[in-house]
Write an enzyme that holds these catalytic residues in place. Structure first.
Site, PDB file in Angstrom:
ATOM      1  N   VAL A 186       0.836  -1.213   0.000  1.00 22.52           N
ATOM      2  CA  VAL A 186       0.000   0.000   0.000  1.00 22.52           C
ATOM      3  C   VAL A 186       0.868   1.259   0.000  1.00 22.52           C
ATOM      4  CG1 VAL A 186      -1.804   1.265   1.233  1.00 22.52           C
ATOM      5  CG2 VAL A 186      -1.875  -1.236   1.175  1.00 22.52           C
ATOM      6  N   GLU A 202     -10.055   6.242   6.203  1.00 26.62           N
ATOM      7  CA  GLU A 202     -10.957   5.626   5.225  1.00 26.62           C
ATOM      8  C   GLU A 202     -10.450   4.260   4.762  1.00 26.62           C
ATOM      9  OE1 GLU A 202     -14.125   7.172   3.820  1.00 26.62           O
ATOM     10  OE2 GLU A 202     -14.042   5.007   3.849  1.00 26.62           O
ATOM     11  N   VAL A 244     -11.196   0.432   6.538  1.00 27.44           N
ATOM     12  CA  VAL A 244     -12.382  -0.425   6.415  1.00 27.44           C
ATOM     13  C   VAL A 244     -12.787  -0.554   4.950  1.00 27.44           C
ATOM     14  CG1 VAL A 244     -14.780  -0.771   7.123  1.00 27.44           C
ATOM     15  CG2 VAL A 244     -13.185   0.357   8.682  1.00 27.44           C
ATOM     16  N   GLY A 259     -11.255  -1.389   2.172  1.00 27.35           N
ATOM     17  CA  GLY A 259     -10.356  -0.938   1.098  1.00 27.35           C
ATOM     18  C   GLY A 259     -10.743   0.390   0.494  1.00 27.35           C
ATOM     19  N   LYS A 288     -12.509  -4.233  11.508  1.00 27.41           N
ATOM     20  CA  LYS A 288     -13.242  -3.276  10.665  1.00 27.41           C
ATOM     21  C   LYS A 288     -14.663  -3.068  11.188  1.00 27.41           C
ATOM     22  CE  LYS A 288     -10.439  -4.638   6.703  1.00 27.41           C
ATOM     23  NZ  LYS A 288     -10.282  -5.600   5.603  1.00 27.41           N
TER      24      LYS A 288
HETATM   25  N1  HSE Z   1      -6.268  -8.476   4.237  1.00 25.85           N
HETATM   26  C1  HSE Z   1      -7.298  -7.531   4.008  1.00 25.85           C
HETATM   27  C2  HSE Z   1      -8.343  -8.157   3.119  1.00 25.85           C
HETATM   28  C3  HSE Z   1      -6.725  -6.289   3.368  1.00 25.85           C
HETATM   29  O1  HSE Z   1      -8.126  -9.258   2.594  1.00 25.85           O
HETATM   30  O2  HSE Z   1      -9.409  -7.590   2.952  1.00 25.85           O
HETATM   31  C4  HSE Z   1      -7.615  -5.096   3.496  1.00 25.85           C
HETATM   32  O3  HSE Z   1      -7.816  -4.730   4.811  1.00 25.85           O
END
Ligand code: HSE
Length: 437
Positions: free
Chosen positions: A15, A131, A134, A136, A207
């Site tokens: 990221v 942001e 939660v 992505g 999340k």
């Molecule tokens: N490991 C997480 C997923 C990444 O698979 O959604 C995003 O938080």
């Protein structure tokens, strides 16, 4: 034009590297939108020599993110390290106390320390934006914090882990093993550093706990979430669900009940025709049910470098557009000090339908004994089906039950009873059914 916004990025993994690269590639457009440029002036990561596909030679390099938070010539500290203690926590706290804005994708950190960090941010008059923490790239935090002002939320639920949804989708559509799907999710950069956080539901729980606070104006309480992951979901469950008109998804659900707030993360049967059942692969979706709006469903890319970077950049741009003296909204939708204590509803009082898959000895009276245990616990059955399964020994059968609405306590008692009766050859599989439009 206003001075450039100086950005420091801590953590240059999937990221962080995407954020740094996109800030460069989209520089002209972001400058037009924000009325000032966004410049990466500092970075912090362990390995300075690694090629990350982006030129960071103009940025000051800090081995220690806490040092960057303290001494870096930055206006915004972007925390993309991950983890709920140690350096990331210390660095975020240090940055806020130093009057620097913070952007983070760290759901584990917020889930554990979000309220105390929000108190620091609010006291210092700086922004703590999250942001990307939660779902992505889906703008669910902004939606809940800003767009739904005045709405009373009754339930929020969704697919919030791209790795699990990717695994379940491929297990169903391609019949591939759990392990092979997980390995692909790791290769594609979706999974957490420790993928058990994905598959055992902890990531979804982190999340969900954040959304629960936004939805119900309460303190974050991840420790009160009922948690079950997807590691015991088998092809037999997927096939049986499909035959009954359901699909299995790992859902996080938070709902208001008479006895308090119910927060749960578990594999869930949703009707195949429902919108959330059509959410495939790494895509996430969050449904929010409110009194004014009704049901809102947001869906989009839930994991991966670009999806998460998109949300991070949106948060940085918001800071660039804010002006000194402008009163920022509270981090969790209302002042951190005014968040109410969390009131937990017990899982045993959860009401809903249940799918129960039993592997039994093929002998007379088993079916009747199972039905009796259900009746003894006031469980009404929508259906009960017995079938042979090629994967089972000849003297074994599968019995699949779908209950009408009942309680968790009743189902646990009934299943315990069936188990004690000695008819099962394997542990009973119980999957909750969720109402979804
Ligand atoms: N490991 C997480 C997923 C990444 O698979 O959604 C995003 O938080």
């Amino acid at each position: 034009m206003a001075d450039a916004l100086r950005v420091g990025i801590a953590g240059l993994g999937t990221v962080g590297s995407s954020v740094a690269r996109l800030l460069g590639e989209k520089s002209a457009e972001l400058t037009r939108q924000c009325g000032r440029s966004l410049v990466v002036t500092a970075v912090s990561a362990r390995d300075r020599t690694r090629d990350r596909g982006v030129d960071l030679s103009g940025a000051a390099w800090f081995e220690n993110p806490v040092e960057m938070a303290r001494k870096g010539e930055i206006d915004v500290f972007v925390e993309l390290i991950g983890g709920d203690e140690g350096a990331p926590r210390e660095a975020v706290k240090t940055a806020l106390e130093a009057g620097k804005h913070v952007v983070t994708a760290n759901k584990a950190l917020l889930s554990k320390h979000g309220v105390s960090l929000a108190e620091v941010a609010e006291k210092k008059g700086v922004l703590l934006n999250y942001e990307a923490a939660v779902a992505g790239g889906i703008p669910v935090i902004k939606t809940m914090r800003e767009a739904l002002a005045g709405n009373t939320v009754n339930r929020v639920f969704g697919i919030m882990n791209g790795t699990c949804n990717y695994i379940l989708t491929r297990m169903e559509s391609e019949g591939i093993s759990f392990e092979a799907c997980l390995a692909d999710a790791q290769r594609l950069g979706y999974a957490e550093a420790d993928p058990t956080f994905d598959i055992e539901g902890n990531d979804t729980a982190h999340k969900l706990s954040i959304l629960t606070s936004l939805a119900f104006g309460c303190k974050i309480s991840a420790a009160d979430i009922y948690l079950e992951g997807i590691s015991n979901i088998t092809q037999a469950d997927i096939r049986a669900a499909s035959a009954l008109g359901y699909r299995i998804k790992l859902l996080g659900v938070a709902q208001r009940t008479e006895s308090g707030i119910e927060q749960r993360v578990h594999p869930t049967m949703v009707p195949t025709a429902s919108v959330i059942a059509q959410v495939h692969g790494v895509t996430n979706a969050v449904a929010i049910e409110t009194d004014i709006l009704g049901e809102l469903l947001l869906s989009g890319p839930g994991a991966g470098g670009n999806a998460t970077a998109s949300a991070v950049i949106g948060d940085i741009a918001d800071i660039a557009k804010s002006r000194p003296g402008f009163q920022h909204g509270p981090v969790f939708g209302r002042p951190a000090k005014e968040l109410s204590p969390y009131r937990k509803a017990q899982m045993r009082s959860h009401a809903g339908g249940y799918f129960i898959r039993l592997t039994v000895h093929d002998r007379i009276g088993v079916f009747a004994a199972i039905a009796k245990r259900m009746a003894d616990n006031d469980i009404s059955l929508e259906s009960i089906v017995q079938h042979a399964d090629g994967a089972l020994a000849k003297d074994q059968k599968t019995v699949v039950l779908v209950t009408a609405e009942t309680t968790e306590a009743a189902v646990r008692k009934a299943v315990d009873g069936v188990t004690k009766d000695g008819h099962l050859t394997d542990k009973a599989q119980v999957i909750r059914i969720e109402r979804a439009g």
